[in-house]
Design an enzyme around this catalytic site. Structure first.
Site, mmCIF file in Angstrom:
data_model
loop_
_atom_site.group_PDB
_atom_site.id
_atom_site.type_symbol
_atom_site.label_atom_id
_atom_site.label_comp_id
_atom_site.label_asym_id
_atom_site.label_seq_id
_atom_site.Cartn_x
_atom_site.Cartn_y
_atom_site.Cartn_z
ATOM 1 N N HIS A 160 47.480 39.745 26.717
ATOM 2 C CA HIS A 160 46.658 40.451 27.555
ATOM 3 C C HIS A 160 46.137 39.097 28.234
ATOM 4 C CE1 HIS A 160 44.268 44.196 28.941
ATOM 5 N NE2 HIS A 160 44.040 43.443 30.138
ATOM 6 N N GLU A 206 50.395 45.009 31.321
ATOM 7 C CA GLU A 206 50.465 44.916 32.693
ATOM 8 C C GLU A 206 51.023 43.723 33.499
ATOM 9 O OE1 GLU A 206 46.820 45.550 34.931
ATOM 10 O OE2 GLU A 206 46.619 47.722 34.120
ATOM 11 N N TYR A 336 44.655 53.960 36.441
ATOM 12 C CA TYR A 336 43.263 54.241 37.053
ATOM 13 C C TYR A 336 43.402 54.851 38.389
ATOM 14 C CZ TYR A 336 41.937 50.304 33.770
ATOM 15 O OH TYR A 336 41.564 49.596 32.595
ATOM 16 N N GLU A 395 45.259 52.502 29.074
ATOM 17 C CA GLU A 395 43.795 52.267 29.862
ATOM 18 C C GLU A 395 43.640 53.424 31.053
ATOM 19 O OE1 GLU A 395 43.491 48.474 31.578
ATOM 20 O OE2 GLU A 395 44.454 47.510 29.567
HETATM 21 C C1 GBH Z 1 43.463 46.691 34.237
HETATM 22 O O1 GBH Z 1 43.827 46.142 35.138
HETATM 23 C C2 GBH Z 1 43.500 45.621 33.008
HETATM 24 O O2 GBH Z 1 44.648 45.907 32.082
HETATM 25 C C3 GBH Z 1 42.154 45.043 32.466
HETATM 26 O O3 GBH Z 1 42.210 43.776 31.677
HETATM 27 C C4 GBH Z 1 40.903 45.262 33.683
HETATM 28 O O4 GBH Z 1 39.782 44.857 32.844
HETATM 29 C C5 GBH Z 1 40.891 46.616 33.921
HETATM 30 O O5 GBH Z 1 42.203 47.188 34.232
HETATM 31 C C6 GBH Z 1 40.185 46.938 34.996
HETATM 32 O O6 GBH Z 1 40.554 46.546 36.138
HETATM 33 O O7 GBH Z 1 41.319 43.195 44.055
HETATM 34 O O8 GBH Z 1 43.475 43.368 45.253
HETATM 35 O O9 GBH Z 1 43.341 41.739 43.785
HETATM 36 C C7 GBH Z 1 43.862 47.052 36.263
HETATM 37 C C8 GBH Z 1 44.877 46.675 37.518
HETATM 38 C C9 GBH Z 1 45.388 45.289 38.886
HETATM 39 C C10 GBH Z 1 43.174 46.357 38.909
HETATM 40 C C11 GBH Z 1 44.733 43.971 39.474
HETATM 41 C C12 GBH Z 1 42.548 45.337 39.756
HETATM 42 C C13 GBH Z 1 43.086 43.728 41.506
HETATM 43 C C14 GBH Z 1 43.151 44.184 42.855
HETATM 44 N N1 GBH Z 1 44.174 45.758 38.233
HETATM 45 N N2 GBH Z 1 43.662 44.819 40.869
HETATM 46 S S1 GBH Z 1 42.762 43.218 44.043
#
Ligand code: GBH
Length: 489
Positions: A160, A206, A336, A395
């Protein structure tokens, strides 16, 4: 071979049987002590459905210099001023490394039956490869024993995002084929040591996020902005690491060890639920996930993917694609938000992804768009497009602007709204026979939310970082009622 579920199949497999619910108060937690009594409804999940929470090592453990742990790229990155909101880092985080017994107690109070955690590679191999740290797995050994003693099934993620810094320094991390090789050795070592008690291993979490954000946009560790061709090669190496690890885990694990992946596929939602748009969403599912999920589930890059990449396409061999496509026992998906709403079009490629209107609703973060049907279509697509027969939601959850009220409780009705609606769509999938076997809510605790630091709280337990006190939010009470009833409440 892709399999197709017909309405008849759905009818034959639908239904979770009679709801065998006995209201039990399993909690020792004061704030969860009030037992909400679920009523039997048509919104129940199949018997034996696993309920849990998910976390990741760097986000909760702290103890970054204890027992010979090496540095990871997130230790380095978070200590560079300006990279993380408020210049926060994971040095202490939730101090879960020391407080894990109490944290397992929180799970027990929820009535959880499973838990997804990740193992810190640099705890086990401080230099990424070579000699293992003799104390490296002690913490996970103890954690797994504690979980099992409380009737909670452990699901372990091997990566991770906390890549050993030594591998970044010596070979350029995922830019090199040495990293997938080292990852497989580490994976095999962990499987040999833990598979007497851990039956489900996820390889990497991911792929899209750590490669695109870490090596493309530079907003996650290691903070690089590679040109397209080099980025494509890093992607390919992550896939290769997955495939090699699958084989290493199979070779080293006890009989019955299961291995899969945990990817945030871009969920393609048919804009309108009619056959032509559903068909378009299936085509879109393959093509819009071609760099990651499709490659791993089919052992090939699609023609359209390679054509679009042109001269920047990854360099690969047939043997590598075979490794990448190693058969899996199950697939985990982190969901999500809806990735794309899709409509059918005439002619090739048969689908169009519809841009999100500016008014599309979202939670605290812009990216966290509210599309509960993603939790229906994500697993259904996995099952119908690739024939996956064992699916976990690895998740799902949201951050909220959580503020404790005068009584100390966070009344996070927005999180409950979000979870209830997503779970409603997941229940719809299971009722139609889509083989989803479990759900892991992100997250057990507020924690280090990567580049957002501690500002974004995803937990169903509030963490006071000054004291490390954990307090169940109202959403923890909601989730406890869901678990007790095995139904959406
Ligand atoms: C997951 O990512 C992760 O696996 C986990 O570690 C994390 O804590 C959790 O979800 C909550 O975020 O602001 O445009 O750069 C979820 C997918 C992809 C969501 C990257 C946040 C950032 C987009 N993530 N995204 S940006």
């Amino acid at each position: 071979m892709p399999t197709r579920l017909t309405r008849r199949d759905f009818a034959m497999t639908a239904g979770g049987g009679a709801l065998a619910f006995s209201a039990s108060d399993l909690t020792g937690q004061a704030a969860l002590a009030a037992a909400d009594t679920p009523t039997a409804t048509s919104r129940s999940f199949p018997p034996g459905f696993l309920w849990g929470t998910a976390t990741a090592s760097y986000q909760i453990e702290g103890a970054v210099k204890v027992d010979g742990r090496g540095a990871s790229i997130w230790d380095t990155f978070s200590h560079i001023p300006g990279k993380v909101r408020d210049d926060a880092n994971g040095d202490v985080a939730d101090d879960h490394f020391h407080l894990y017994r109490g944290d397992v107690g929180l799970m027990t109070a929820l009535g959880a039956t499973s838990y997804r955690f990740s193992i810190s590679w640099p705890r086990v191999f401080p230099d990424g490869r070579g000699a293992p740290n003799p104390k490296g797995l002690d913490f996970y050994d103890a954690l797994v024993d504690e979980l099992l003693a409380n009737g909670i099934e452990p699901f372990a993620t091997l990566y991770h995002w906390d890549l050993p810094q030594a591998l970044e320094d010596t070979v350029g991390g995922w830019q090199s084929k040495a990293t997938p090789q080292a990852f497989a050795e580490y994976a095999g070592y962990v499987a040999a040591r833990l598979s007497d008690r851990v039956k489900h291993f996820f390889t990497l979490n991911e792929f899209w996020t750590f490669i695109e954000l870490g090596y493309g946009y530079g907003v996650h560790a290691p903070g690089l902005k590679l040109p397209p061709g080099e980025l494509a090669q890093a992607r390919h190496h992550a896939l290769l690491g997955h495939g090699l690890a699958v084989q290493a885990i199979r070779a080293a694990g006890r009989p019955g060890t299961k291995v899969g992946l945990a990817e945030n596929i871009g969920v393609c939602v048919p804009a309108i639920e009619t056959p032509e748009h559903i068909e378009a969403a299936k085509i879109a599912t393959r093509e819009l996930n071609a760099g990651y999920a499709t490659a791993m589930l089919e052992g090939r890059y699609t023609d359209a993917f390679l054509a679009a990449a042109g001269a920047d396409a990854p360099k690969f061999t047939a043997r590598e694609m075979q490794i990448i496509g190693s058969p899996l026992d199950f697939v985990g998906i982190n969901i999500y938000n809806p990735g794309h709403y899709v409509r059918a079009t005439d002619g090739e490629p048969g689908f169009a992804a519809i841009p999100f209107p500016a008014s599309f609703p979202h939670m605290q973060s812009d990216w966290l768009r509210i599309g509960p049907e993603a939790l229906y279509w994500g697993p259904r697509m996995l099952h119908e497009v690739w024939g996956v027969d064992e699916i976990y939601i690895t998740e799902n959850g949201t951050s909220s602007a959580d503020v404790p009220a005068d009584d100390g409780i966070v009344y996070d009705t927005d999180r409950i709204m979000y979870l209830r609606n997503y779970l409603g769509q997941l229940q719809r999938a299971t009722a139609e026979g889509v083989p989803v076997k479990g759900y892991f809510l992100w997250s057990l605790l507020d924690n280090f939310e990567w580049a957002d630091g501690y500002h974004n709280r995803f937990g169903i337990h509030y963490v006071d970082y000054a004291t490390q006190a954990r307090t169940p939010k109202l959403s923890a009470r909601f989730y406890k009622a869901v678990i007790a009833g095995n139904a959406v409440v």
